[in-house]
Scaffold this motif. Structure first.
Motif, PDB file in Angstrom:
ATOM      1  N   ALA B  21       0.800  -1.221   0.000  1.00  0.00           N
ATOM      2  CA  ALA B  21       0.000   0.000   0.000  1.00  0.00           C
ATOM      3  C   ALA B  21       0.828   1.264   0.000  1.00  0.00           C
ATOM      4  CB  ALA B  21      -0.901   0.008   1.233  1.00  0.00           C
ATOM      5  N   GLN B  29     -10.344   5.590   4.874  1.00  0.00           N
ATOM      6  CA  GLN B  29     -11.302   4.649   5.462  1.00  0.00           C
ATOM      7  C   GLN B  29     -10.782   3.218   5.343  1.00  0.00           C
ATOM      8  OE1 GLN B  29     -13.980   5.987   6.893  1.00  0.00           O
ATOM      9  NE2 GLN B  29     -13.830   8.031   6.058  1.00  0.00           N
ATOM     10  N   VAL B  31      -7.650   2.400   5.260  1.00  0.00           N
ATOM     11  CA  VAL B  31      -6.547   2.305   6.220  1.00  0.00           C
ATOM     12  C   VAL B  31      -7.102   2.061   7.625  1.00  0.00           C
ATOM     13  CG1 VAL B  31      -4.701   3.635   7.308  1.00  0.00           C
ATOM     14  CG2 VAL B  31      -4.972   3.684   4.822  1.00  0.00           C
ATOM     15  N   ALA B  32      -8.127   2.833   7.992  1.00  0.00           N
ATOM     16  CA  ALA B  32      -8.710   2.675   9.332  1.00  0.00           C
ATOM     17  C   ALA B  32      -9.335   1.287   9.487  1.00  0.00           C
ATOM     18  CB  ALA B  32      -9.766   3.755   9.562  1.00  0.00           C
ATOM     19  N   LEU B  34      -8.401  -1.464   8.361  1.00  0.00           N
ATOM     20  CA  LEU B  34      -7.406  -2.528   8.544  1.00  0.00           C
ATOM     21  C   LEU B  34      -7.310  -2.960  10.005  1.00  0.00           C
ATOM     22  CD1 LEU B  34      -4.574  -1.232   6.210  1.00  0.00           C
ATOM     23  CD2 LEU B  34      -5.810  -3.385   5.936  1.00  0.00           C
ATOM     24  N   ASP B  35      -7.530  -2.004  10.906  1.00  0.00           N
ATOM     25  CA  ASP B  35      -7.385  -2.342  12.323  1.00  0.00           C
ATOM     26  C   ASP B  35      -8.456  -3.321  12.791  1.00  0.00           C
ATOM     27  OD1 ASP B  35      -5.038  -1.069  13.423  1.00  0.00           O
ATOM     28  OD2 ASP B  35      -5.967   0.812  12.800  1.00  0.00           O
ATOM     29  N   MET B  40      -5.399  -9.251   7.649  1.00  0.00           N
ATOM     30  CA  MET B  40      -4.805  -8.574   6.495  1.00  0.00           C
ATOM     31  C   MET B  40      -3.503  -7.901   6.943  1.00  0.00           C
ATOM     32  SD  MET B  40      -5.045  -7.726   3.231  1.00  0.00           S
ATOM     33  CE  MET B  40      -6.717  -7.614   2.573  1.00  0.00           C
ATOM     34  N   ARG B  41      -2.414  -8.243   6.263  1.00  0.00           N
ATOM     35  CA  ARG B  41      -1.103  -7.661   6.603  1.00  0.00           C
ATOM     36  C   ARG B  41      -0.835  -6.444   5.735  1.00  0.00           C
ATOM     37  NH1 ARG B  41       4.767 -10.774   6.486  1.00  0.00           N
ATOM     38  NH2 ARG B  41       6.073  -8.947   6.877  1.00  0.00           N
ATOM     39  N   PRO B  42      -0.788  -5.250   6.346  1.00  0.00           N
ATOM     40  CA  PRO B  42      -0.476  -4.072   5.538  1.00  0.00           C
ATOM     41  C   PRO B  42       1.043  -3.876   5.437  1.00  0.00           C
ATOM     42  CG  PRO B  42      -1.167  -3.421   7.752  1.00  0.00           C
ATOM     43  CD  PRO B  42      -1.045  -4.928   7.758  1.00  0.00           C
ATOM     44  N   VAL B  43       1.511  -3.632   4.228  1.00  0.00           N
ATOM     45  CA  VAL B  43       2.946  -3.399   4.004  1.00  0.00           C
ATOM     46  C   VAL B  43       3.083  -2.062   3.280  1.00  0.00           C
ATOM     47  CG1 VAL B  43       5.026  -4.243   2.856  1.00  0.00           C
ATOM     48  CG2 VAL B  43       3.410  -5.878   3.864  1.00  0.00           C
ATOM     49  N   LEU B  44       3.693  -1.095   3.953  1.00  0.00           N
ATOM     50  CA  LEU B  44       3.830   0.239   3.352  1.00  0.00           C
ATOM     51  C   LEU B  44       4.986   0.256   2.356  1.00  0.00           C
ATOM     52  CD1 LEU B  44       3.066   3.238   3.174  1.00  0.00           C
ATOM     53  CD2 LEU B  44       4.564   3.656   5.127  1.00  0.00           C
ATOM     54  N   GLU B 427      10.109  -4.313   7.257  1.00  0.00           N
ATOM     55  CA  GLU B 427       9.429  -5.594   7.464  1.00  0.00           C
ATOM     56  C   GLU B 427      10.404  -6.703   7.867  1.00  0.00           C
ATOM     57  OE1 GLU B 427       6.043  -6.104   7.262  1.00  0.00           O
ATOM     58  OE2 GLU B 427       5.744  -3.957   6.895  1.00  0.00           O
TER      59      GLU B 427
END
Lengths: 513, 513
Positions: B21, B29, B31-32, B34-35, B40-44, B427
């Motif tokens: 991402a 929305q 992003v919020a 995701l919590d 779901m693994r977010p990877v910036l 990561e």
């Protein structure tokens, strides 16, 4: 003469003399042809987003297009974000996009793609030179189309065989279309409405924010009308001796708060202001309820002529107010912040500097402190796609080698096109880069609340935070060939910035805020 | 539950559990949300080309899509080049592209653009969720569409209000479409033709180069048929215990030279081979004159079933040849070159490693020396858009945290997506990066001659050379948070590479060649 020779000769004959490039195999004939036309300056960019952003900066300063040289669909794709910004800045740019030889396309080789569709959203003109004989005429047409008015990026697709086959015919010439002055009725209607209104404002954008237009706008301010500019303007003079219109605030509710009671808005070089983003239960259109709107000159028309005629019609004074020079008394001290950075910039920035602003949340502090600095020009982020501040500076510096160029960048923004640092070093451009290191997408922390998305939890924070690990900008800049220094105090920054202004050539300052 | 919650819940319910991402305001929305869905693994990624390349690497290894989160048209634009590669690798990817709220689009705010057109060339499916209630069903449809067969990137446009408004209904489920086995007539026709041919070859691509398919192909080789693979294959096992088909040479005339006398080509998981680029007076289609061609299984069909049926029909042995393990006797010594790098890789690379190859001209040396190494898999550059080697490694490492990942890159290629180094550090991915520093776009020096463009003069050389200034990779990698070392001799490289293999986590090696 082959098609590539014809292309470069035509571009040069039409005053296109800078080429920001990242070529591949399908562009080798173009590359070879450069040696025959030394008037064309090739500038290698190690990523196409640098090339397109540089072409934008060049076009804004030179007022004529640079060309880019891009490698098929993927090369163009890498340039899309900054071409989006350029489209929103109405900057003339001639993109030359290499393609497979015409007869080779049917085989759908790995680099084949639908270039004509890909370029459509960010091109005001698209054609493909299907034969070598077409090249010169199409190149001239491309140059002409890029001027608009109001101008923008055009896409000339160049199949490899159209570049390598012999090209006959003359070198074609482009005409530079003139902007039409607004019709007399439009001027009269605006004058009538302004006289009748209790609390009118004039909103300037694009060409209406250039030096000549601001002089006329100042006369209207002297006649008692409040003048605003768009929030983001492609090129605007600022500082001592320049008329300083108010700026439309970025956030919609702030803009509407300021405009409360305004009963007439007249647009010059721009149109109805709208919020940058939509938010739940907040307005999209930034015009107060019941306020009349009127266009004096649209983006394609001659704003200068329109403003002058309007000022005459209203009997405005021959000259309006300008900003007085007011430099900070002393160097700032203590922990660094964007306001202190702005103070040091105001102290040391020479006359006629060009400021490329991709500083996002840190930009406000700098702008506040440099309003009365020596006269300079600001190139803003017109399309909202961050990653323009470094490339824009390259283009500005190539277009104006005698002017000091400042590139102000958020850390998140600078990382997008970090490859630009190498081109600055290679071309020895007179650019001072400042990166504001706050280790977060700060604007998104603000926007998260505004969109009603609530507090960021651990997953959300992972997508906003840039501080784990902290990027160390000085070694990165040095690795790309720039002298670099990191400053965490106002004293350190003031010293580093003064030193950068006192010398020529590229330099990098990390401002830890 | 709002639309964003529905989207992420649907993705996770359909086994999409990694999100590469780079969000902006219109995606807050998501992003919020995701919590609320920790599966779901977010990877910036600090550039969208890293996100899309990582999603490609993930999809190739996991055999199911990751999603990306991209900020409107410009965010997608930055991801185009690696989506082009992913399209050519037939990798399932679900791109989630944020857009302005549906009612806000009409005002053409600065970040507005024609997303639907921009995404078309690199999407096998495009839809926009115009209401929150649409989101779950469309997300499931997107996942399903991404599988094809043969699979590819899909684009789900998510307007901000469809994310923030309440979403009703069930969480929708995707089905994973099965590949159809080739029809019996196709198998019989191929068997007949192969029996009749004097000098036939079978050409494998895509799924036909996966482990199971190679076992069946080896049987056909044992039956006396020469087996080739495409030049660039999305994922292919290699080394000890694996059948090693010949590889189609990159340059067309070399390919045709090798294929001289071949009277039948049977395609499995691929189609007629063509030259990567066109050149004056060189052939586009890499099939010898008079040679018959036949498709056993196209890209969408089940290559494994097709190869097995063909081997049975020809009475091929139950097992075919595999590569024997043969490791280099000794460490190389002397000045570094790609062959020595390959020798060290063969010496120290552990079993089951994943090699992401964006090494361009340096790749040949490595491939030659690792052919008999411990079994590993190679992910190649399928679409010719350089800048995939670093992102691909991120995706592979996220998909397979227990496997060692190697990322091999030309210096020109690595610079395209250099921001990937930071994500590796953040990561803590088990990736060893090698950058071959030769300070030039070496392939273009070769191609310049081949295209008949002649000798490079000073202008042309400026667009091929990367050595002025020389990029210093070690400080750049360190600045992004990676341990890094530079090696100019084979001894130094062997030691550094052995050390990298002996530990877990990301590390960077500059190979000066």
């Amino acid at each position: 003469m082959n098609g590539a020779d014809a292309l470069i000769s035509t571009l040069v004959a039409n005053e296109v003399t800078a080429c920001f490039a990242n070529p591949g195999t399908s562009e080798m004939q173009f590359v070879a042809a450069l040696d025959g036309v030394p008037q064309m300056r090739p500038v290698l960019c190690q990523f196409e987003g640098v090339a397109t952003g540089a072409a934008d900066g060049y076009g804004r300063i030179a007022d004529r297009p640079a060309c880019t040289l891009l490698h098929l669909g993927p090369g163009y794709g890498n340039g899309v974000a900054n071409l989006h910004n350029a489209r929103r800045a109405y900057t003339p740019i001639v993109n030359v996009i290499g393609d497979h030889a015409t007869y080779h396309r049917q085989y759908d080789a790995p680099l084949n793609s639908d270039i004509a569709t890909l370029v459509k959203p960010n091109s005001i003109w698209v054609k493909s030179a299907e034969t070598a004989d077409d090249v010169s005429a199409l190149a001239a047409e491309a140059v002409q189309a890029s001027y608009g008015p109001p101008g923008g990026p055009v896409s000339l697709i160049l199949p490899a065989d159209s570049a390598w086959l012999p090209a006959g015919g003359e070198i074609a010439r482009a005409q530079r279309p003139a902007r039409a002055a607004p019709r007399g009725e439009a001027v009269e209607a605006a004058a009538r409405a302004l006289k009748a209104a209790k609390n009118p404002v004039i909103l300037l954008g694009n060409q209406a924010c250039r030096a000549e237009a601001l002089k006329e706008a100042a006369r209207l301010q002297a006649a008692g009308i409040t003048i605003y500019s768009d929030t983001f303007v492609p090129r605007q003079p600022r500082g001592a001796g320049v008329f300083a219109p108010k700026k439309m605030p970025y956030f919609g509710e702030m803009a509407l708060g300021e405009l409360e009671g305004v009963d007439l808005m007249v647009f010059v070089g721009t149109t109805t202001p709208v919020a940058f983003f939509a938010y739940p239960n907040r307005p999209s259109v930034l015009v107060p309820e019941g306020c009349q709107t009127l266009t004096l000159a649209d983006r394609a028309e001659d704003s200068v002529a329109g403003l002058a005629a309007l000022a005459d019609a209203l009997g405005a004074p021959k000259e309006g107010p300008v900003q007085a020079l007011a430099l900070p008394d002393a160097a700032p001290s203590g922990g660094l912040n964007p306001y202190y950075v702005g103070t040091s910039i105001a102290r040391h920035m020479p006359e006629n500097a060009i400021v490329c602003d991709d500083a996002v949340t840190s930009g406000t502090g700098v702008a506040a402190m440099t309003a009365s600095a020596r006269p300079h020009e600001v190139l803003a982020l017109t399309g909202g796609a961050i990653g323009i501040g470094l490339p824009l500076a390259i283009g500005a510096a190539v277009a104006a080698p005698d002017r000091k160029v400042l590139s102000l960048n958020g850390d998140g923004a600078a990382m997008y096109t970090v490859q630009a640092l190498w081109t600055m070093a290679r071309e020895n451009l007179d650019i001072t880069v400042v990166v504001f290191a706050n280790y977060t997408y700060r604007i998104l922390n603000v926007e998260m609340t505004r969109t009603g998305a609530g507090e960021a939890g651990p997953s959300a924070r992972k997508l906003l935070d840039l501080g784990d690990p902290k990027i160390d900008w000085v070694p990165i800049a040095k690795g790309m060939g720039l002298p670099a220094v990191s400053c965490a105090t106002a004293e350190e920054f003031d010293k580093a910035f003064a030193a950068a202004m006192a010398q020529k050539g590229p330099t990098f300052i990390e401002a830890v805020i």
